[in-house]
Design a protein around this motif. Structure first.
Motif, PDB file in Angstrom:
ATOM      1  N   THR A  69       0.834  -1.203   0.000  1.00 15.92           N
ATOM      2  CA  THR A  69       0.000   0.000   0.000  1.00 15.92           C
ATOM      3  C   THR A  69       0.862   1.244   0.000  1.00 15.92           C
ATOM      4  N   GLY A  70       0.374   2.271  -0.647  1.00 15.38           N
ATOM      5  CA  GLY A  70       0.922   3.611  -0.519  1.00 15.38           C
ATOM      6  C   GLY A  70       2.256   3.847  -1.177  1.00 15.38           C
ATOM      7  N   THR A  71       2.639   5.126  -1.217  1.00 13.36           N
ATOM      8  CA  THR A  71       3.912   5.504  -1.825  1.00 13.36           C
ATOM      9  C   THR A  71       5.088   5.054  -0.972  1.00 13.36           C
ATOM     10  N   ALA A  72       4.839   4.751   0.293  1.00 14.39           N
ATOM     11  CA  ALA A  72       5.898   4.208   1.135  1.00 14.39           C
ATOM     12  C   ALA A  72       6.130   2.735   0.873  1.00 14.39           C
ATOM     13  N   SER A  73       5.312   2.167  -0.024  1.00 14.25           N
ATOM     14  CA  SER A  73       5.425   0.747  -0.418  1.00 14.25           C
ATOM     15  C   SER A  73       5.459  -0.167   0.806  1.00 14.25           C
ATOM     16  N   LYS A  74       4.494   0.028   1.676  1.00 11.94           N
ATOM     17  CA  LYS A  74       4.426  -0.791   2.883  1.00 11.94           C
ATOM     18  C   LYS A  74       3.984  -2.209   2.525  1.00 11.94           C
ATOM     19  N   LEU A  75       4.863  -3.168   2.827  1.00 15.11           N
ATOM     20  CA  LEU A  75       4.609  -4.573   2.545  1.00 15.11           C
ATOM     21  C   LEU A  75       3.937  -5.229   3.739  1.00 15.11           C
ATOM     22  N   THR A  76       2.796  -5.878   3.500  1.00 17.83           N
ATOM     23  CA  THR A  76       2.159  -6.700   4.521  1.00 17.83           C
ATOM     24  C   THR A  76       2.232  -8.133   4.032  1.00 17.83           C
ATOM     25  N   PHE A  77       2.984  -8.953   4.743  1.00 15.79           N
ATOM     26  CA  PHE A  77       3.234 -10.317   4.309  1.00 15.79           C
ATOM     27  C   PHE A  77       2.170 -11.282   4.801  1.00 15.79           C
ATOM     28  N   GLY A  78       1.947 -12.346   4.008  1.00 14.42           N
ATOM     29  CA  GLY A  78       1.201 -13.500   4.488  1.00 14.42           C
ATOM     30  C   GLY A  78       2.085 -14.287   5.438  1.00 14.42           C
ATOM     31  N   THR A  79       1.535 -15.384   5.957  1.00 10.46           N
ATOM     32  CA  THR A  79       2.225 -16.145   6.996  1.00 10.46           C
ATOM     33  C   THR A  79       3.276 -17.109   6.452  1.00 10.46           C
ATOM     34  N   GLY A  80       3.351 -17.261   5.139  1.00  9.53           N
ATOM     35  CA  GLY A  80       4.381 -18.102   4.543  1.00  9.53           C
ATOM     36  C   GLY A  80       3.940 -19.528   4.305  1.00  9.53           C
ATOM     37  N   THR A  81       4.479 -20.127   3.246  1.00  8.90           N
ATOM     38  CA  THR A  81       4.248 -21.536   2.931  1.00  8.90           C
ATOM     39  C   THR A  81       5.596 -22.186   2.672  1.00  8.90           C
ATOM     40  N   ARG A  82       5.864 -23.222   3.437  1.00 13.44           N
ATOM     41  CA  ARG A  82       7.112 -23.950   3.236  1.00 13.44           C
ATOM     42  C   ARG A  82       6.874 -25.036   2.203  1.00 13.44           C
ATOM     43  N   LEU A  83       7.529 -24.893   1.055  1.00 16.37           N
ATOM     44  CA  LEU A  83       7.375 -25.855  -0.043  1.00 16.37           C
ATOM     45  C   LEU A  83       8.570 -26.795  -0.081  1.00 16.37           C
ATOM     46  N   GLN A  84       8.270 -28.080  -0.141  1.00 16.16           N
ATOM     47  CA  GLN A  84       9.311 -29.084  -0.333  1.00 16.16           C
ATOM     48  C   GLN A  84       8.977 -29.875  -1.590  1.00 16.16           C
ATOM     49  N   VAL A  85       9.909 -29.892  -2.520  1.00 19.04           N
ATOM     50  CA  VAL A  85       9.735 -30.652  -3.746  1.00 19.04           C
ATOM     51  C   VAL A  85      10.619 -31.887  -3.663  1.00 19.04           C
ATOM     52  N   THR A  86       9.981 -33.037  -3.701  1.00 15.98           N
ATOM     53  CA  THR A  86      10.715 -34.301  -3.539  1.00 15.98           C
ATOM     54  C   THR A  86      11.027 -34.927  -4.898  1.00 15.98           C
TER      55      THR A  86
END
Lengths: 112, 112
Positions: A94-111
């Motif tokens: 959001t905004g000109t300050a480019s404020k980043l609001t992150f999601g909680t993250g997903t740990r991906l493992q490719v086997t």
């Protein structure tokens, strides 16, 4: 207040499969939606991003699908590779300050 | 060559101490940020400076004080460290109003 909800928390995909990570946001002031990739011991790095006036963006094996009316967006990783194993974060900006609001993250493992 | 660098990479200290983390970017950006990543990998913005002026100040204890001597540097000073301050702290930079933020490698702070 968690403004960006991300799922799943973790994901295991076989090599060559499709990885799908979903995000939902609440803040309609977000005007840019990036996905960041983080490897262990490293800082996050921008992977791909989309603006809300576009429904899909594709870069190589990575695609973002965006549904503005549902306030949801997702990351699809085609032909997933072991080198894609990392933590993925969606975000809203959001905004000109480019404020980043992150999601909680997903740990991906490719086997193999 | 490093775009965004942080020192130190690891910091172990006792409760009650005061410590600083330094950040430098050589990308010519005019906006810099501090993020905190907790033990559950959740990333949250703390501060942002644009041309040495504070533009984002999230709800952070006032024991945390950022200082920007020039637009290429943003330091984080933490007074009276507490156990809950243990986390990885990331510095990032961008062009003001720009979309992509470039993250440093992080500083892992452990308070014992």
């Amino acid at each position: 207040q968690q403004q960006v909800k991300q799922s799943p928390q973790s994901l295991i995909v076989q090599k060559g499969g499709i990885s799908i990570i979903n995000c939902a946001y609440e803040n309609t002031a977000f005007d840019y939606f990036p996905w960041y990739q983080q490897f262990p011991g490293k800082g996050p790095a921008l992977l791909i991003a989309i603006r809300p006036d576009v429904s899909e963006k594709k870069e190589g094996r990575f695609t973002i699908s965006f549904n503005k009316s549902a306030k949801q967006f997702s990351l699809h990783i085609m032909d997933s590779q072991p080198g894609d194993s990392a933590t993925y974060f969606c975000a809203g900006v959001t905004g000109t300050a480019s404020k980043l609001t992150f999601g909680t993250g997903t740990r991906l493992q490719v086997t193999l | 060559d490093t775009a965004v660098s942080q020192t130190p990479k690891y910091l172990v200290t006792q409760m009650g101490n005061d410590k600083s983390i330094k950040c430098e970017q050589n990308l010519g950006h005019d906006t810099m940020y501090w993020y905190k990543q907790d033990s559950k990998k959740f990333l949250k913005i703390m501060f942002s400076y644009n041309n040495k002026e504070l533009i984002i100040n999230e709800t952070v204890p006032n024991r945390f004080s950022p200082k920007s001597p020039d637009k290429a540097h943003l330091n984080l000073h933490i007074n009276s460290l507490e156990l809950g301050d243990s986390a990885v702290y990331f510095c990032a930079s961008s062009q003001h109003g720009g979309d992509e933020q470039y993250f440093g490698p992080g500083t892992r702070l452990t308070v014992t």
